[in-house]
Design a protein around this motif. Structure first.
Motif, mmCIF file in Angstrom:
data_model
loop_
_atom_site.group_PDB
_atom_site.id
_atom_site.type_symbol
_atom_site.label_atom_id
_atom_site.label_comp_id
_atom_site.label_asym_id
_atom_site.label_seq_id
_atom_site.Cartn_x
_atom_site.Cartn_y
_atom_site.Cartn_z
ATOM 1 N N VAL A 186 -1.791 -16.292 2.746
ATOM 2 C CA VAL A 186 -1.635 -15.358 1.623
ATOM 3 C C VAL A 186 -0.726 -14.214 2.079
ATOM 4 N N PHE A 187 0.269 -13.932 1.262
ATOM 5 C CA PHE A 187 1.251 -12.901 1.628
ATOM 6 C C PHE A 187 1.334 -11.851 0.533
ATOM 7 N N ASP A 188 1.131 -10.599 0.910
ATOM 8 C CA ASP A 188 1.298 -9.505 -0.038
ATOM 9 C C ASP A 188 2.708 -8.961 0.071
ATOM 10 N N ALA A 189 3.320 -8.788 -1.086
ATOM 11 C CA ALA A 189 4.641 -8.162 -1.113
ATOM 12 C C ALA A 189 4.557 -6.915 -1.980
ATOM 13 N N ASP A 190 5.134 -5.866 -1.479
ATOM 14 C CA ASP A 190 5.089 -4.596 -2.217
ATOM 15 C C ASP A 190 6.301 -3.794 -1.762
ATOM 16 N N HIS A 191 6.370 -2.570 -2.142
ATOM 17 C CA HIS A 191 7.426 -1.690 -1.648
ATOM 18 C C HIS A 191 6.776 -0.542 -0.913
ATOM 19 N N PRO A 192 7.480 0.091 0.020
ATOM 20 C CA PRO A 192 6.886 1.193 0.791
ATOM 21 C C PRO A 192 6.794 2.486 -0.025
ATOM 22 N N ALA A 193 6.113 3.441 0.570
ATOM 23 C CA ALA A 193 5.895 4.718 -0.109
ATOM 24 C C ALA A 193 7.218 5.412 -0.440
ATOM 25 N N VAL A 194 8.235 5.230 0.419
ATOM 26 C CA VAL A 194 9.521 5.885 0.109
ATOM 27 C C VAL A 194 10.179 5.300 -1.139
ATOM 28 N N ALA A 203 8.292 4.905 -3.705
ATOM 29 C CA ALA A 203 7.288 5.354 -4.666
ATOM 30 C C ALA A 203 6.342 4.230 -5.055
ATOM 31 N N ALA A 204 6.002 3.396 -4.077
ATOM 32 C CA ALA A 204 5.085 2.289 -4.344
ATOM 33 C C ALA A 204 3.883 2.395 -3.399
ATOM 34 N N GLU A 205 2.930 1.458 -3.556
ATOM 35 C CA GLU A 205 1.645 1.590 -2.850
ATOM 36 C C GLU A 205 1.652 0.968 -1.459
ATOM 37 N N ASP A 206 2.684 0.212 -1.142
ATOM 38 C CA ASP A 206 2.809 -0.368 0.205
ATOM 39 C C ASP A 206 1.617 -1.256 0.582
ATOM 40 N N ASN A 207 1.276 -2.175 -0.341
ATOM 41 C CA ASN A 207 0.216 -3.146 -0.043
ATOM 42 C C ASN A 207 0.703 -4.297 0.839
ATOM 43 N N GLY A 208 1.956 -4.302 1.135
ATOM 44 C CA GLY A 208 2.510 -5.387 1.967
ATOM 45 C C GLY A 208 3.967 -5.115 2.202
ATOM 46 N N ILE A 209 4.620 -6.018 2.947
ATOM 47 C CA ILE A 209 6.029 -5.783 3.271
ATOM 48 C C ILE A 209 6.915 -6.058 2.055
ATOM 49 N N THR A 210 8.110 -5.544 2.135
ATOM 50 C CA THR A 210 9.092 -5.705 1.061
ATOM 51 C C THR A 210 9.568 -7.165 1.047
ATOM 52 N N PRO A 211 9.801 -7.746 -0.143
ATOM 53 C CA PRO A 211 10.194 -9.158 -0.181
ATOM 54 C C PRO A 211 11.364 -9.479 0.735
ATOM 55 N N ILE A 212 12.356 -8.599 0.812
ATOM 56 C CA ILE A 212 13.534 -8.936 1.635
ATOM 57 C C ILE A 212 13.157 -8.974 3.117
ATOM 58 N N GLU A 213 12.093 -8.265 3.489
ATOM 59 C CA GLU A 213 11.651 -8.340 4.890
ATOM 60 C C GLU A 213 11.091 -9.729 5.220
#
Lengths: 406, 182
Positions: free
Chosen positions: B64-72, B74-84
């Protein structure tokens, strides 16, 4: 007409087969669609010279006897050389005789031609490895305003429109045409995939002297780890020129040629190139170095010291795409390889990719043989001087076949 | 040759290569991932089933992989950015290649570390400059390898690993991508 052996093709391979057949008094004919050495006459560009030095260009009992042993034959000189061999050996060549069908029934081969039919116990296919240029399917999507050439219709730069040229492929053909086109004043972009880099001379000797002296060229086909790969390997980046200069990618960069990665696709009128250029450079640089290391390890005395060559220079900004509708590119030269053609062969001896499925030139159909293909029996098979040992071996096999099936 | 143990079953891979040369249809694989939007730019992607060797296959467990965006962002950072995840894929693929090639060439590895950096101008995805692309501008991988081998042999391992890498190919060459609404 009944004959023991039909040889298809009067190039260096077919004529070498004829030489050994005659030595064994095996009656035969050599069928040739055009003239002796036809491909060398009609299917090569004007500036091409052999990659092998003159002293190395030899056929059974026949060698270069001119004044420039270190030079490289022009196509006209190759034609003369092969023609003289045909004359000296009194090869029974039937010119202007195109084979239209070869089939097998009742222990005999029926060979149909444009000038008559033959029924033979054995057949040697020596029709060449480079009958057709190979061009990727996506060439259909090249805009109509761009003129496209293959090495078969390219003769020299003057036939190309002025303006940019995209040369596709960086083996011997591609690097030679890229250099000549760039020197003609047409800005060249060269699309580079995997390639073999070689210096023309090393420690004062022709690189092909080293290939021969080191024993690399005598390596047998059944001793090679990945034979499929070896047989598909394109020609190394070499040219036969009067100054015996190296023609690698650094030479081309210095001339102003722009290097891009392997051409992968056309999308929305744009050519898309691979971003893996650095790695194809690294693979070729490392491979060249390993080869030179093996030459140095031979311990040949009385030669200049080992040389080390600069790595291939990576362009500061390698383009990943090029708009084919912008007018920057006016013509494309596809130096993307060649393939043999067997549409006349009605014996099931081709593999899934349409190539002869042979074991050192011996085909699965009894009495059917091949000669003149890359790494047929040895690494040197690809070259003119490599045919002698191959032709002798294949004719030995053929003679044994005849003896066992009288 | 001394016995080298990098933990790669090269014999099985070589046997598979020989077997699949004569059976191209069995070589056709389909890798699958299923994703579900959670909230914001957070999504969860699950991977377990795939198709290959002519049949449905399964990993031994679901990942299971969580994808999100970091706080910078303006997101909750529940996981790494998709491009990562592309960097994860590239690092995993090239490292696997190094180990396999080393095993095949009889080179004992002691450590293989890689730093993967993708240069990304985010003005592209923000629509701030139409001349800037959305994806990476370039990617750089730096390997540090400790092995019983010369520098040239190690460079050759890394070069051969790229030559046979699925992810390196997927990133360096265009791929036809279809996205539709079911």
């Amino acid at each position: 007409m009944d004959v023991t052996t039909v040889v298809i093709g009067a190039g260096h391979a077919g004529l070498a087969a004829s030489h050994f057949l005659r030595e064994r008094s095996i009656d035969h004919v050599v069928l040739e669609r055009g003239e002796v050495a036809n491909s060398w006459r009609r299917e090569r560009w004007d500036s091409l010279r052999l990659l092998t030095p003159n002293w190395q260009s030899r056929l059974p009992g026949h060698r270069y006897e001119g004044a420039d042993p270190d030079g490289y034959m022009t196509m006209g000189e190759v034609v003369d050389f092969v023609e003289r061999f045909a004359t000296v050996t009194a090869a029974p060549v039937r010119t202007s005789t195109t084979v239209t069908s070869v089939s097998y029934s009742g222990d005999r081969y029926d060979v149909l031609t444009s000038t008559g039919a033959f029924r033979a116990r054995t057949v040697v296919i020596a029709s060449g490895a480079c009958n057709r240029p190979v061009v990727p399917a996506f060439s259909d999507a090249v805009p109509a305003a761009i003129e496209q050439f293959t090495p078969f219709d390219y003769r020299g730069p003057e036939k190309l429109p002025d303006g940019g040229v995209l040369v596709v492929g960086a083996s011997a053909t591609g690097v030679q045409l890229a250099a000549e086109l760039q020197r003609s004043g047409r800005p060249v972009t060269l699309s580079v995939g995997e390639h073999t880099r070689l210096p023309r001379t090393y420690r004062g000797r022709d690189i092909l002297w080293w290939m021969s002296t080191s024993g690399v060229w005598d390596q047998r086909y059944d001793e090679i780890d990945d034979l499929t790969r070896a047989r598909r390997l394109p020609s190394p980046q070499l040219a036969g020129t009067a100054d015996r200069s190296t023609l690698d990618l650094n030479t081309l960069t210095a001339l102003g040629v722009q290097l891009v990665g392997r051409w992968a696709a056309i999308r929305d009128g744009k050519a898309l190139f691979s971003g893996g250029l650095r790695n194809v450079f690294a693979l070729a640089d490392l491979k060249q170095q390993r080869l030179l290391d093996t030459f140095d390890a031979l311990g040949v005395s009385d030669l200049p010291p080992p040389e080390r060559f600069a790595p291939t220079t990576v362009p500061t900004a390698s383009r990943l795409q090029l708009d084919l509708r912008s007018g920057e590119i006016r013509s494309i030269v596809w130096a993307t390889g060649y393939r043999p053609e067997y549409d006349w062969l009605d014996v099931p001896v081709l593999d899934a990719k349409g190539r002869l499925d042979h074991d050192g030139g011996v085909l699965a159909s009894p009495g059917l043989y091949a000669l003149g293909l890359p790494v047929l029996r040895r690494r040197k098979s690809t070259f003119i001087h490599g045919i002698e040992d191959d032709a002798r071996d294949v004719v030995d096999h053929l003679a044994a076949h005849l003896a066992h099936r009288p | 040759m001394t016995t080298v143990e990098n933990g790669v079953n090269v014999q099985a891979l070589l046997e598979a290569r020989t077997a699949l040369q004569g059976a191209p249809e069995a070589a056709q694989f389909t890798w699958r991932a299923t994703s579900k939007w959670d909230h914001g730019v957070h999504s969860t992607t699950r991977v377990q089933q795939f198709f290959g060797l002519g049949a449905e296959q399964s990993h031994k467990a679901e990942s299971v992989f969580d994808a999100d965006h970091p706080a910078v962002f303006a997101a909750e950072d529940n996981g790494i950015t998709p491009i990562e995840y592309l960097l994860v894929g590239l690092a995993g693929c090239l490292t696997a290649g190094v180990a396999s090639v080393a095993q095949n060439r009889g080179i004992q590895l002691r450590s293989v570390d890689a730093v993967v950096e993708g240069k990304h101008d985010i003005r592209g995805i923000l629509g701030a400059d139409p001349d800037v692309r959305n994806g990476f501008n370039d990617i750089k991988v730096t390997f540090s390898i400790d092995a019983d081998a010369s520098k040239e042999e190690i460079e050759a391992l890394v070069a051969q690993s790229q030559k046979r890498s699925a992810v390196f190919d997927a990133l360096t060459n265009p791929t036809d991508v279809t996205v539709e609404v079911a």
